[in-house]
Scaffold this motif. Structure first.
Motif, PDB file in Angstrom:
ATOM      1  N   GLN A  82       0.841  -1.208   0.000  1.00 55.01           N
ATOM      2  CA  GLN A  82       0.000   0.000   0.000  1.00 55.01           C
ATOM      3  C   GLN A  82       0.873   1.253   0.000  1.00 55.01           C
ATOM      4  O   GLN A  82       1.924   1.306   0.629  1.00 55.01           O
ATOM      5  N   MET A  83       0.428   2.271  -0.712  1.00 56.93           N
ATOM      6  CA  MET A  83       1.122   3.551  -0.748  1.00 56.93           C
ATOM      7  C   MET A  83       0.755   4.358   0.492  1.00 56.93           C
ATOM      8  O   MET A  83      -0.407   4.400   0.890  1.00 56.93           O
ATOM      9  N   LYS A  85       1.891   8.085   2.971  1.00 61.16           N
ATOM     10  CA  LYS A  85       2.553   9.391   3.032  1.00 61.16           C
ATOM     11  C   LYS A  85       3.092   9.574   4.444  1.00 61.16           C
ATOM     12  O   LYS A  85       2.406   9.309   5.419  1.00 61.16           O
ATOM     13  N   ASP A  95       6.487  10.070  -0.077  1.00 59.63           N
ATOM     14  CA  ASP A  95       5.594   8.943  -0.344  1.00 59.63           C
ATOM     15  C   ASP A  95       6.401   7.656  -0.273  1.00 59.63           C
ATOM     16  O   ASP A  95       7.604   7.649  -0.557  1.00 59.63           O
ATOM     17  N   THR A  97       5.971   2.942   0.039  1.00 56.80           N
ATOM     18  CA  THR A  97       5.190   1.716  -0.070  1.00 56.80           C
ATOM     19  C   THR A  97       5.456   0.857   1.156  1.00 56.80           C
ATOM     20  O   THR A  97       6.621   0.675   1.533  1.00 56.80           O
ATOM     21  N   VAL A 134      -2.537   8.710  -5.125  1.00 59.01           N
ATOM     22  CA  VAL A 134      -1.671   7.741  -5.802  1.00 59.01           C
ATOM     23  C   VAL A 134      -1.667   8.012  -7.295  1.00 59.01           C
ATOM     24  O   VAL A 134      -0.608   8.030  -7.935  1.00 59.01           O
TER      25      VAL A 134
END
Length: 147
Positions: A82-83, A85, A95, A97, A134
Motif C-alpha cells: 500500500q502507498m 505518506k 511517499d 510503499t 496515488v
C-alpha cells in the motif's frame, strides 16, 4: 545412565552437557558435569521469577494462544504494497510503499531523490494515501518544469 543416553541423542542438547570425556571413549560422548556452588547460586530465585512471569501471562506464556489482536489493531488500515505518506520526522511529506509489518512498526520503502531505501516507521507517523493521491503521484507533473 538412561537419561544421559537420551540427552546425548538430542543434537542441540550436547552443547551444554559438559566437556569431560567418559571412560572407554576416546573423544565422544562427553560426560555431564555437576554444577559447582557458584553456578547453583545463579539459579536461586529463578523459580519465583518464572512463577511471576506465568502469572502475568496466564497459562499460555509461550504466546501460542495469542491471536495478535493488539498487533492487528496497530496495523489496521495498512497492507503490504500500500502507498503511504509520511506525516512527521525526517521524511515528512515523502511517499512510500509498505513492505513489512513487524513489532508494531511498518517498513516503508521510499523512492526519494532517485534512490530507493527502507525505513522502519510507527503507524502514527504515516497515513495511507487515497487513490486520487496515488494516481496524481504516478502521472507526473501537469506542466513542464523549468530550471
Amino acid at each position: 545412565e538412561d537419561v544421559y543416553e537420551t540427552l546425548q541423542e538430542l543434537e542441540l542438547a550436547r552443547s551444554w552437557m559438559g566437556t569431560v570425556n567418559r571412560k572407554g571413549h576416546k573423544k565422544l560422548p562427553p560426560a555431564p558435569l555437576p554444577l559447582n556452588e557458584e553456578e547453583v547460586k545463579k539459579f536461586k530465585g529463578l523459580e519465583e521469577a518464572q512463577e511471576l512471569f506465568e502469572d502475568m501471562f496466564g497459562g499460555d506464556y509461550t504466546g501460542r494462544a495469542d491471536t495478535g489482536a493488539d498487533l492487528l489493531a496497530a496495523y489496521k488500515g495498512y497492507d503490504v504494497g500500500q502507498m503511504v505518506k509520511v506525516l512527521s520526522g525526517n521524511f515528512e511529506g515523502e511517499d512510500g510503499t509498505v513492505r513489512r509489518l513487524k513489532g508494531g512498526q511498518l517498513m516503508v520503502r521510499m523512492f526519494t531523490y532517485g534512490q530507493t531505501f527502507d525505513e522502519w516507521m510507527d503507524p502514527d507517523t504515516i497515513r495511507p494515501m487515497t487513490d486520487l493521491e496515488v494516481m496524481r503521484g504516478m502521472s507526473g507533473p501537469t506542466a513542464p518544469i523549468n530550471q
